[in-house]
Design an enzyme around this catalytic site. Structure first.
Site, PDB file in Angstrom:
ATOM      1  N   GLY A  52       4.278  11.815   8.879  1.00 36.46           N
ATOM      2  CA  GLY A  52       4.191  11.237  10.209  1.00 36.46           C
ATOM      3  C   GLY A  52       3.273  10.037  10.280  1.00 36.46           C
ATOM      4  N   ALA A  69      12.187 -10.864   8.261  1.00 35.54           N
ATOM      5  CA  ALA A  69      13.611 -10.744   8.573  1.00 35.54           C
ATOM      6  C   ALA A  69      13.989  -9.306   8.872  1.00 35.54           C
ATOM      7  CB  ALA A  69      14.443 -11.292   7.412  1.00 35.54           C
ATOM      8  N   ASP A  85      15.756   6.474   0.327  1.00 31.14           N
ATOM      9  CA  ASP A  85      15.307   5.124  -0.003  1.00 31.14           C
ATOM     10  C   ASP A  85      14.282   4.686   1.044  1.00 31.14           C
ATOM     11  OD1 ASP A  85      14.975   2.440  -0.563  1.00 31.14           O
ATOM     12  OD2 ASP A  85      17.100   2.006  -0.754  1.00 31.14           O
ATOM     13  N   GLY A  88       9.330   1.210   6.770  1.00 33.86           N
ATOM     14  CA  GLY A  88       8.156   0.696   7.470  1.00 33.86           C
ATOM     15  C   GLY A  88       8.504  -0.407   8.453  1.00 33.86           C
ATOM     16  N   ASP A  89       9.498  -1.214   8.121  1.00 23.75           N
ATOM     17  CA  ASP A  89       9.900  -2.294   9.019  1.00 23.75           C
ATOM     18  C   ASP A  89      10.585  -1.737  10.266  1.00 23.75           C
ATOM     19  OD1 ASP A  89       8.891  -4.216   7.270  1.00 23.75           O
ATOM     20  OD2 ASP A  89      10.751  -4.245   6.117  1.00 23.75           O
ATOM     21  N   GLU A 116       6.308  11.035   5.014  1.00 22.71           N
ATOM     22  CA  GLU A 116       6.890  12.301   5.458  1.00 22.71           C
ATOM     23  C   GLU A 116       5.928  13.131   6.303  1.00 22.71           C
ATOM     24  OE1 GLU A 116       7.859  14.711   2.124  1.00 22.71           O
ATOM     25  OE2 GLU A 116       5.841  14.628   1.249  1.00 22.71           O
ATOM     26  N   ARG A 128      18.739   6.394   4.412  1.00 28.03           N
ATOM     27  CA  ARG A 128      19.874   5.589   3.977  1.00 28.03           C
ATOM     28  C   ARG A 128      19.433   4.603   2.904  1.00 28.03           C
ATOM     29  NH1 ARG A 128      20.722   3.979  10.242  1.00 28.03           N
ATOM     30  NH2 ARG A 128      21.597   5.954  10.985  1.00 28.03           N
ATOM     31  N   GLY A 130      12.861  -9.354   3.199  1.00 22.64           N
ATOM     32  CA  GLY A 130      11.602  -9.929   3.648  1.00 22.64           C
ATOM     33  C   GLY A 130      11.152  -9.179   4.883  1.00 22.64           C
ATOM     34  N   MET A 172      15.757 -13.061  -0.077  1.00 25.02           N
ATOM     35  CA  MET A 172      17.017 -12.491  -0.516  1.00 25.02           C
ATOM     36  C   MET A 172      16.666 -11.290  -1.395  1.00 25.02           C
ATOM     37  SD  MET A 172      20.237 -12.415  -0.395  1.00 25.02           S
ATOM     38  CE  MET A 172      20.751 -13.981   0.297  1.00 25.02           C
TER      39      MET A 172
END
Length: 317
Positions: free
Chosen positions: A224, A44, A245, A250-251, A222, A285, A41, A14
């Site tokens: 690449g 998730a 942000d 990375g996810d 930034e 975002r 996480g 969470m």
């Protein structure tokens, strides 16, 4: 649209996030905005990212028998993620991440792993049926990842390992997991650390590839990413976005890479370029889960006419 099935084994947290005018120094208190609660996480996030990108997704992990755990399972299921492989542990709390983010998108994150640390040796046979890739990270025990990777290899399913967060003292077990993966995805700091303090990301990618990993991708934010395989080392430029942000970027990168490289059949450079588009959109975002892009957004950015294939540079082995 690229479709396919991705199995994700990883953490569920969470996320408790606060935006601040600047990141605090040690011992300092900085007032921020109202706290925002959301799904998090790395496991998730990557599962949700792959789902938004059009994949059929099965998530394997552990939550506690508490309100946070129930909310996470319900939110992911409502998004179309198969959470039948997410166990509920009664003796520990659900994992929690405390996140502060400054106006430039830089962040500080502290994690209490909770139930994630109890993941042991899940049976993945049902989830791996028809899968195109197994996507792993290191917010759960390495032993659990090794068991999952062994099961995937036995089933003929490629293993994509996002070796993050990197332990302070990488073990022999982690080295074995890395060597047994089909693709290793790490950021520049993680890459140079695993490569024994290599002088550059290019050198680190070569060293890691030569250790036996067929494909290595090093993300550069930034700037690449770098992709290395037996043919050489390729630098793939980033897309120009206004980053607000970096949480979740990375996810999104890992989910799009795994989907494009396996189910989509893209070559290494193209899959990395598509992953840069997904990561860039997420960085533009606020939030983690809220920032993850959808398939049509990635397709539009990837196909933007400003992209010049000459920007992709390939270096000899």
């Amino acid at each position: 649209m690229t479709t396919g099935k991705i199995v994700v084994l990883g953490s569920l947290n969470m996320d408790l996030s606060i935006r601040v005018p600047r990141l605090p120094r040690p011992g300092e208190t900085v007032a921020g905005t109202e706290m925002v609660r959301g799904t998090g996480g790395k496991g998730a996030n990557q599962a949700l990212a792959a789902r938004r990108l059009g994949a059929q997704v099965a998530l394997v992990g552990v939550v506690g028998a508490d309100q946070f755990g129930a909310e996470l399972r319900d939110d992911l299921a409502a998004s179309g993620v198969d959470v039948s492989g997410v166990a509920v542990a009664s003796e520990v709390a659900t994992g929690v991440a405390l996140i502060v983010v400054d106006p430039d998108g830089e962040n500080m994150i502290t994690i209490s792993p909770g139930a994630n640390a109890t993941l042991t040796a899940p049976d993945l046979r049902a989830q791996l049926d028809g899968a195109h890739a197994l996507l792993l990270q290191l917010e759960v025990p390495v032993d659990a990842c090794r068991v999952a990777a062994d099961a995937a290899r036995s089933a003929g399913v490629p293993v994509v390992l996002n070796a993050a967060p990197l332990p302070d003292h990488p073990s022999d077990d982690l080295a074995e997991l890395i060597r047994g993966s089909d693709v290793l995805v790490v950021n520049e700091t993680e890459a140079t650390g695993l490569a024994g303090g290599a002088a550059s990301a290019n050198d680190a990618a070569r060293i890691l590839r030569d250790l036996g990993v067929p494909e290595v991708v090093v993300t550069l934010g930034e700037h690449g990413a770098i992709a290395a395989d037996r043919t050489g080392v390729t630098h793939v430029p980033a897309f120009s976005v206004d980053a607000v942000d970096a949480v979740g970027a990375g996810d999104a990168f890992c989910a799009e890479f795994a989907l494009a490289r396996t189910a989509g059949g893209a070559d290494l450079a193209t899959a990395t370029r598509r992953a840069c588009a997904a990561g860039g959109l997420a960085a533009s975002r606020p939030g983690a889960a809220a920032s993850l892009p959808h398939r049509d957004e990635v397709d539009r950015l990837f196909g933007a006419p400003t992209y010049d294939s000459a920007e992709v540079t390939i270096h000899a082995t």
